[in-house]
Write a protein that holds these residues in place. Structure first.
Motif, mmCIF file in Angstrom:
data_model
loop_
_atom_site.group_PDB
_atom_site.id
_atom_site.type_symbol
_atom_site.label_atom_id
_atom_site.label_comp_id
_atom_site.label_asym_id
_atom_site.label_seq_id
_atom_site.Cartn_x
_atom_site.Cartn_y
_atom_site.Cartn_z
ATOM 1 N N ARG A 94 0.853 -1.182 0.000
ATOM 2 C CA ARG A 94 0.000 0.000 0.000
ATOM 3 C C ARG A 94 0.890 1.233 0.000
ATOM 4 N NH1 ARG A 94 -5.273 -1.338 1.187
ATOM 5 N NH2 ARG A 94 -5.809 0.762 1.846
ATOM 6 N N ALA A 140 -5.842 -1.611 -15.628
ATOM 7 C CA ALA A 140 -5.794 -0.889 -14.344
ATOM 8 C C ALA A 140 -5.702 0.620 -14.550
ATOM 9 C CB ALA A 140 -4.605 -1.373 -13.506
ATOM 10 N N MET A 143 -8.786 2.197 -13.575
ATOM 11 C CA MET A 143 -9.262 1.946 -12.217
ATOM 12 C C MET A 143 -8.643 2.952 -11.234
ATOM 13 S SD MET A 143 -9.157 -2.198 -12.410
ATOM 14 C CE MET A 143 -9.936 -2.424 -10.822
ATOM 15 N N SER A 145 -6.644 1.878 -8.428
ATOM 16 C CA SER A 145 -6.036 0.827 -7.643
ATOM 17 C C SER A 145 -4.560 1.120 -7.376
ATOM 18 C CB SER A 145 -6.213 -0.492 -8.408
ATOM 19 O OG SER A 145 -5.700 -1.559 -7.679
ATOM 20 N N SER A 149 -2.197 1.964 -10.805
ATOM 21 C CA SER A 149 -3.227 2.541 -11.690
ATOM 22 C C SER A 149 -2.770 3.896 -12.219
ATOM 23 C CB SER A 149 -4.550 2.740 -10.942
ATOM 24 O OG SER A 149 -5.320 1.577 -10.957
ATOM 25 N N GLY A 248 -11.992 0.001 -6.324
ATOM 26 C CA GLY A 248 -10.546 0.254 -6.352
ATOM 27 C C GLY A 248 -9.734 -0.799 -5.620
ATOM 28 N N GLU A 249 -10.341 -1.427 -4.663
ATOM 29 C CA GLU A 249 -9.618 -2.436 -3.892
ATOM 30 C C GLU A 249 -9.507 -3.764 -4.634
ATOM 31 O OE1 GLU A 249 -7.970 -2.315 -0.806
ATOM 32 O OE2 GLU A 249 -8.094 -0.232 -1.446
ATOM 33 N N ARG A 251 -7.949 -5.521 -7.108
ATOM 34 C CA ARG A 251 -6.745 -5.243 -7.900
ATOM 35 C C ARG A 251 -6.731 -6.074 -9.171
ATOM 36 N NH1 ARG A 251 -2.930 -2.311 -4.865
ATOM 37 N NH2 ARG A 251 -1.637 -2.442 -6.688
ATOM 38 N N ASP A 253 -4.118 -6.069 -11.941
ATOM 39 C CA ASP A 253 -2.856 -5.481 -12.362
ATOM 40 C C ASP A 253 -2.589 -5.730 -13.821
ATOM 41 O OD1 ASP A 253 -2.253 -6.659 -9.305
ATOM 42 O OD2 ASP A 253 -1.841 -4.563 -9.673
#
Ligand code: NAP
Length: 253
Positions: A94, A140, A143, A145, A149, A248-249, A251, A253
């Motif tokens: 994070r 992404a 998004m 994320s 992102s 957004g959580e 993911r 990728d």
């Protein structure tokens, strides 16, 4: 397209780009940090496809290494006709409380290196009046994320702007926006949660690369492999951003 220079050619999508381009009789310049893997791949490509394969070991977060790759893009001997800006990674952390040095390194790799190498390639290619730049973004990009992102949104928008600027020059720019793809990406990033995505959500690297190269050949600006990810991208573009932020959580990728 002549000679293709591929960053991140030692694994995943980059490795697949190298194979598909070599099989289509393009000479290749292979860029990544792992010399041993690149040398092994170059030998295999020379033996299997009879093409010229160069190894250019570089850490693209290192300015001197990045300049050596930019110099190769500007070289007039065996000129590069296709640049594939593919090297990238997932941070698996994070932003808040995460390691800032790793964040800066990811930004250098996925934004600054793309900027510098696109500049070198587009300059040399427009002088010759032909060529293509393929920048690997991601679904992404649409998004919210993490910084990943943000990096990929930059790549997508930058490439669209570049395509506008290059119109009529004989040089094209394409942003590849894949969804989840089987490569070393998730394992390297320690994204174990990705194991829980259904197999239907995953793409094969062979299909992603074949679609991308076909889209480059027809001069497409955005390349989104597979119908399911084209639909997903359409939904993400149509949704209000409040809804996008809510997912957004999740993911991708
Ligand atoms: P991968 O299998 O982990 O390969 C990443 C490549 O990047 C490796 O060749 C690695 O080589 C190279 N690389 C990493 N850091 C580097 C550095 N500092 N300097 C030079 N090369 C470096 O991942 P992948 O999935 O093929 O990723 C390729 C691109 O696709 C990335 O831009 C990624 O963001 C994007 N993408 C992936 C997915 C997915 O689900 N896999 C989805 C959408 C977009 P070395 O370790 O030898 O340097």
């Amino acid at each position: 397209m002549g000679t293709a220079l591929i960053t991140g050619a030692s694994a995943g999508l980059g490795l697949e780009f190298a194979w598909q381009l070599a099989t289509a009789r393009h000479d290749v310049v292979l860029v990544a940090r792992d010399t041993e893997r690149l040398e092994r791949l170059a030998a295999q490509l020379r033996a299997a496809a009879g093409i010229h394969a160069e190894v250019l070991t570089a850490d693209l977060t290192d300015r001197a290494d990045l300049e050596r790759v930019a110099d190769r893009l500007r070289a007039t001997e065996r000129p590069v006709g296709l640049l594939v800006n593919n090297a990238g990674l997932g941070l698996g952390q994070r932003f808040v409380g995460g390691d800032l040095a790793r964040e800066e390194s990811a930004l250098d790799l996925m934004v600054k290196a793309v900027l510098v190498l696109s500049h070198a390639a587009a300059g040399a290619m427009t002088e010759r009046g032909r060529g293509a730049v393929l920048n690997v973004a991601s679904v992404a990009a649409l998004m919210a994320s993490g910084t990943y992102s943000a990096h990929k949104a930059w790549v997508r928008t930058f490439t669209e702007g570049l395509a506008v600027e290059l119109a009529g020059t004989g040089v094209t720019a394409t942003a590849l926006c894949p969804g989840l793809t089987h490569t070393e990406f998730h394992e390297r990033a320690g994204l174990r949660g990705s194991d829980s995505y259904p197999e239907l959500a995953w793409l094969g690297a062979d299909r992603v690369v074949a679609t991308a190269l076909a889209d480059v050949r027809r001069g497409a600006v955005i390349s989104t492999p597979s119908l399911r990810y084209r639909v997903a991208s359409g939904v993400l573009r149509a949704l209000p951003r409040t809804a996008v932020r809510r997912i957004g959580e999740l993911r991708v990728d």
